[in-house]
Motif scaffolding. Structure first.
Motif, PDB file in Angstrom:
ATOM      1  N   ALA A 323       0.806  -1.225   0.000  1.00 32.27           N
ATOM      2  CA  ALA A 323       0.000   0.000   0.000  1.00 32.27           C
ATOM      3  C   ALA A 323       0.840   1.276   0.000  1.00 32.27           C
ATOM      4  N   ARG A 324       2.156   1.140   0.113  1.00 34.44           N
ATOM      5  CA  ARG A 324       3.019   2.312   0.227  1.00 34.44           C
ATOM      6  C   ARG A 324       3.533   2.761  -1.140  1.00 34.44           C
ATOM      7  N   PRO A 325       3.409   4.055  -1.478  1.00 36.39           N
ATOM      8  CA  PRO A 325       4.016   4.551  -2.726  1.00 36.39           C
ATOM      9  C   PRO A 325       5.525   4.328  -2.778  1.00 36.39           C
ATOM     10  N   TRP A 326       6.164   4.380  -1.613  1.00 34.60           N
ATOM     11  CA  TRP A 326       7.617   4.194  -1.567  1.00 34.60           C
ATOM     12  C   TRP A 326       8.037   2.864  -2.189  1.00 34.60           C
ATOM     13  N   THR A 327       7.252   1.814  -1.962  1.00 34.53           N
ATOM     14  CA  THR A 327       7.574   0.488  -2.496  1.00 34.53           C
ATOM     15  C   THR A 327       7.705   0.528  -4.010  1.00 34.53           C
ATOM     16  N   TRP A 328       6.766   1.173  -4.643  1.00 37.05           N
ATOM     17  CA  TRP A 328       6.721   1.137  -6.108  1.00 37.05           C
ATOM     18  C   TRP A 328       7.660   2.167  -6.720  1.00 37.05           C
ATOM     19  N   TRP A 329       7.935   3.255  -5.982  1.00 33.35           N
ATOM     20  CA  TRP A 329       8.966   4.182  -6.444  1.00 33.35           C
ATOM     21  C   TRP A 329      10.324   3.489  -6.441  1.00 33.35           C
ATOM     22  N   MET A 330      10.596   2.737  -5.377  1.00 32.75           N
ATOM     23  CA  MET A 330      11.876   2.038  -5.295  1.00 32.75           C
ATOM     24  C   MET A 330      11.988   0.922  -6.327  1.00 32.75           C
ATOM     25  N   LYS A 331      10.872   0.303  -6.691  1.00 34.88           N
ATOM     26  CA  LYS A 331      10.931  -0.718  -7.737  1.00 34.88           C
ATOM     27  C   LYS A 331      11.365  -0.099  -9.061  1.00 34.88           C
ATOM     28  N   ILE A 332      10.890   1.110  -9.338  1.00 36.79           N
ATOM     29  CA  ILE A 332      11.272   1.805 -10.570  1.00 36.79           C
ATOM     30  C   ILE A 332      12.731   2.241 -10.526  1.00 36.79           C
ATOM     31  N   MET A 333      13.186   2.718  -9.349  1.00 39.03           N
ATOM     32  CA  MET A 333      14.507   3.316  -9.274  1.00 39.03           C
ATOM     33  C   MET A 333      15.637   2.328  -9.037  1.00 39.03           C
ATOM     34  N   THR A 334      15.340   1.145  -8.521  1.00 40.02           N
ATOM     35  CA  THR A 334      16.415   0.181  -8.282  1.00 40.02           C
ATOM     36  C   THR A 334      17.157  -0.185  -9.566  1.00 40.02           C
ATOM     37  N   PRO A 335      16.482  -0.441 -10.688  1.00 43.13           N
ATOM     38  CA  PRO A 335      17.238  -0.684 -11.923  1.00 43.13           C
ATOM     39  C   PRO A 335      18.096   0.510 -12.347  1.00 43.13           C
ATOM     40  N   ILE A 336      17.642   1.736 -12.049  1.00 39.57           N
ATOM     41  CA  ILE A 336      18.455   2.909 -12.337  1.00 39.57           C
ATOM     42  C   ILE A 336      19.733   2.864 -11.504  1.00 39.57           C
ATOM     43  N   ALA A 337      19.587   2.556 -10.227  1.00 41.25           N
ATOM     44  CA  ALA A 337      20.756   2.448  -9.352  1.00 41.25           C
ATOM     45  C   ALA A 337      21.679   1.321  -9.809  1.00 41.25           C
ATOM     46  N   GLN A 338      21.104   0.192 -10.239  1.00 41.16           N
ATOM     47  CA  GLN A 338      21.927  -0.913 -10.728  1.00 41.16           C
ATOM     48  C   GLN A 338      22.770  -0.485 -11.923  1.00 41.16           C
ATOM     49  N   GLU A 339      22.160   0.240 -12.853  1.00 39.75           N
ATOM     50  CA  GLU A 339      22.907   0.677 -14.033  1.00 39.75           C
ATOM     51  C   GLU A 339      23.969   1.698 -13.651  1.00 39.75           C
ATOM     52  N   ASN A 340      23.669   2.560 -12.689  1.00 36.63           N
ATOM     53  CA  ASN A 340      24.681   3.509 -12.214  1.00 36.63           C
ATOM     54  C   ASN A 340      25.886   2.772 -11.630  1.00 36.63           C
ATOM     55  N   VAL A 341      25.603   1.747 -10.825  1.00 30.30           N
ATOM     56  CA  VAL A 341      26.677   0.955 -10.225  1.00 30.30           C
ATOM     57  C   VAL A 341      27.488   0.248 -11.309  1.00 30.30           C
ATOM     58  N   ARG A 342      26.799  -0.352 -12.270  1.00 27.83           N
ATOM     59  CA  ARG A 342      27.498  -1.079 -13.334  1.00 27.83           C
ATOM     60  C   ARG A 342      28.432  -0.153 -14.111  1.00 27.83           C
ATOM     61  N   LYS A 343      27.935   1.038 -14.462  1.00 32.01           N
ATOM     62  CA  LYS A 343      28.748   1.980 -15.240  1.00 32.01           C
ATOM     63  C   LYS A 343      30.007   2.396 -14.479  1.00 32.01           C
ATOM     64  N   ILE A 344      29.849   2.693 -13.208  1.00 34.04           N
ATOM     65  CA  ILE A 344      31.010   3.124 -12.428  1.00 34.04           C
ATOM     66  C   ILE A 344      31.997   1.982 -12.262  1.00 34.04           C
ATOM     67  N   HIS A 345      31.486   0.775 -12.049  1.00 34.30           N
ATOM     68  CA  HIS A 345      32.380  -0.384 -11.977  1.00 34.30           C
ATOM     69  C   HIS A 345      33.146  -0.562 -13.286  1.00 34.30           C
ATOM     70  N   ALA A 346      32.444  -0.455 -14.403  1.00 32.43           N
ATOM     71  CA  ALA A 346      33.095  -0.640 -15.711  1.00 32.43           C
ATOM     72  C   ALA A 346      34.151   0.425 -15.961  1.00 32.43           C
ATOM     73  N   ALA A 347      33.977   1.609 -15.359  1.00 33.26           N
ATOM     74  CA  ALA A 347      34.940   2.698 -15.542  1.00 33.26           C
ATOM     75  C   ALA A 347      36.113   2.608 -14.575  1.00 33.26           C
TER      76      ALA A 347
END
Length: 456
Positions: A323-347
């Motif tokens: 029932a929390r909006p936070w849950t679904w906001w984090m579901k959207i943003m976690t893949p964004i964070a994953q890609e940010n982590v991947r890019k920095i690791h690759a660099a």
């Protein structure tokens, strides 16, 4: 997980009392994944007391004294690390500090610490807690009084009044006027790493809050560094990350999660090599429970949580999080964070393994999410071992299987470089040269069999 391993008859005798000393061990014919390099087959690792004394191909390893273990078909990795936890027992169920809770729940803390060892995690950094909860446990761990991973802790964090986490913080509004509070924190709590927060919130479903002034952050950071203490800063955006870095932060407590990172930020992180904790699990945790509560039936979770806790998570907590909006906001943003982590690791940036949670299974989940982001299992193991030691400033002592380092190692029955889930195929965990007897761990899920006893 309970695969064949040849031990002499003595190994089935009681090995582990809290007062016991480390034994001398020689692990032969093992595939070594040392935390820094590719897999090395048919290796020997010798351990005397609490330290590794030799690492060499088995074919040339001669005259090594100790109790020999045949590691044929097995894989030896450094002990895993979680460099961002908030240990259970100091907080209420919702994760918020309640000043009326009274005495912290030490038993909950001990059970959570046990779950780390059971999951192969031999080092944790508590990035903010009630000092009266975490600091006595840290002291007991260092005195050998409890079965626990190595505990590094900040105790109370430091921030501006009203800012993120200020309910467990030393509140500083003026450096000169409040310096005595910092001196007291340093003298009484002896933080291993200082945690600060640079966060005005106002994102996701959060309202705005006061922000720690950057000039004050810089002065506090410099002051703690001058006392020999490293720092980490809670940030969530690229802007605040840049400000923290140029204010002198030694590490960042989170990746950028509010938006995709810019190419220039990726290059900067690769150039400056400021370690940061990955903390993907904390955001993904909400939608995972809302959509896939069956994960709680996995063996590590069943061992780490009571049946009642798992049932409450699957029912009441799940309904609340759905029932929390936070849950679904984090579901959207976690893949964004994953890609940010991947890019920095690759660099060439330094990603360290952190969860922002309080259980060993969460650390294993963090590695799954790192691999899901596009980072290889081998690199993920480095993130969870050597890179995490770099984050702590302890790479000279921990994080890889090298001569002279502390003997924190995990023996696996399956190859984790093929599938990161094989990091759960634990035969035994060793901390400081001592085999951890799982049957003595105060696991919330009940008494566990010693995994090495399953060998026949």
């Amino acid at each position: 997980m309970r695969q064949g391993l040849v031990f002499a008859a003595w190994i089935f005798a009681p090995l582990m009392s809290l007062a016991s000393h480390a034994d001398d061990w020689v692990i032969d014919h093992v595939t070594l994944i040392d935390g820094m390099h590719a897999s090395q087959p048919d290796m020997t690792v010798a351990i005397a007391g609490e330290r590794i004394v030799a690492v060499a191909p088995t074919a040339v390893a001669r005259g090594l004294k100790g109790r020999h273990i045949d590691g044929s078909g097995k894989y030896l990795i450094p002990g895993l690390m979680d460099v961002h936890i908030h240990l259970r027992g100091g907080f209420d169920v919702g994760g918020k500090v309640d000043a009326e809770l009274g005495t912290p729940n030490r038993e909950e803390g001990l059970a959570a610490l046990a779950s780390y060892l059971y999951s192969g995690v031999t080092t944790v950094f508590d990035a903010g807690n009630r000092a009266e909860h975490i600091l006595p446990l840290r002291a007991d761990e260092r005195a050998g009084k409890i079965l626990s991973p190595r505990i590094f802790a900040t105790g109370n964090l430091v921030t501006y009044p009203g800012s993120h986490g200020d309910r467990i913080a030393v509140r500083i509004s003026d450096f000169e006027k409040d310096k005595a509070l910092l001196d007291k924190h340093i003298a009484e709590q002896q933080p291993d790493i200082l945690k600060l927060t640079l966060e005005e919130e106002g994102w996701g479903s959060r309202p705005m809050i006061p922000l720690l002034p950057v000039d004050l952050l810089e002065k506090i950071t410099r002051y703690y560094n001058q006392h020999g203490i490293r720092t980490t800063v809670h940030v969530s955006s690229e802007l605040r990350s840049l400000e923290a870095i140029y204010a002198g932060a030694d590490t960042l407590a989170h990746p950028v999660i509010q938006a995709p990172v810019s190419d220039s930020f990726v290059k900067l992180m690769g150039a400056k090599k400021i370690p940061f904790a990955s903390t993907l699990t904390i955001g993904e945790n909400y939608s995972r429970l809302a959509e896939h509560p069956e994960y709680l039936d996995q063996p590590l979770y069943a061992a780490a949580l009571t049946a009642a806790e798992r049932e409450q998570l699957k029912s009441k907590t799940r309904a609340e999080w759905q029932a929390r909006p936070w849950t679904w906001w984090m579901k959207i943003m976690t893949p964004i964070a994953q890609e940010n982590v991947r890019k920095i690791h690759a660099a060439g940036g330094i990603v360290a393994c952190g969860t922002d949670q309080s259980s060993g299974p969460a650390t294993q989940r963090e590695m799954e999410l790192l691999v899901a982001s596009g980072i290889s299992p081998l690199d993920t193991l480095r993130i969870a071992t050597y890179n995490s030691a770099v984050f702590l400033g302890m790479a000279d002592q921990l994080g890889s299987v090298d001569k002279g380092k502390l003997a924190d190692v995990v023996l696996l029955s399956k190859d984790p470089t093929v599938d990161i889930n094989n990091a759960k195929a634990i035969v035994f965990v060793m901390k400081g040269g001592r085999l951890i007897d799982e049957s003595q761990l105060p696991m919330a899920g009940g008494k566990q069999k010693r995994r090495f006893d399953a060998v026949r």
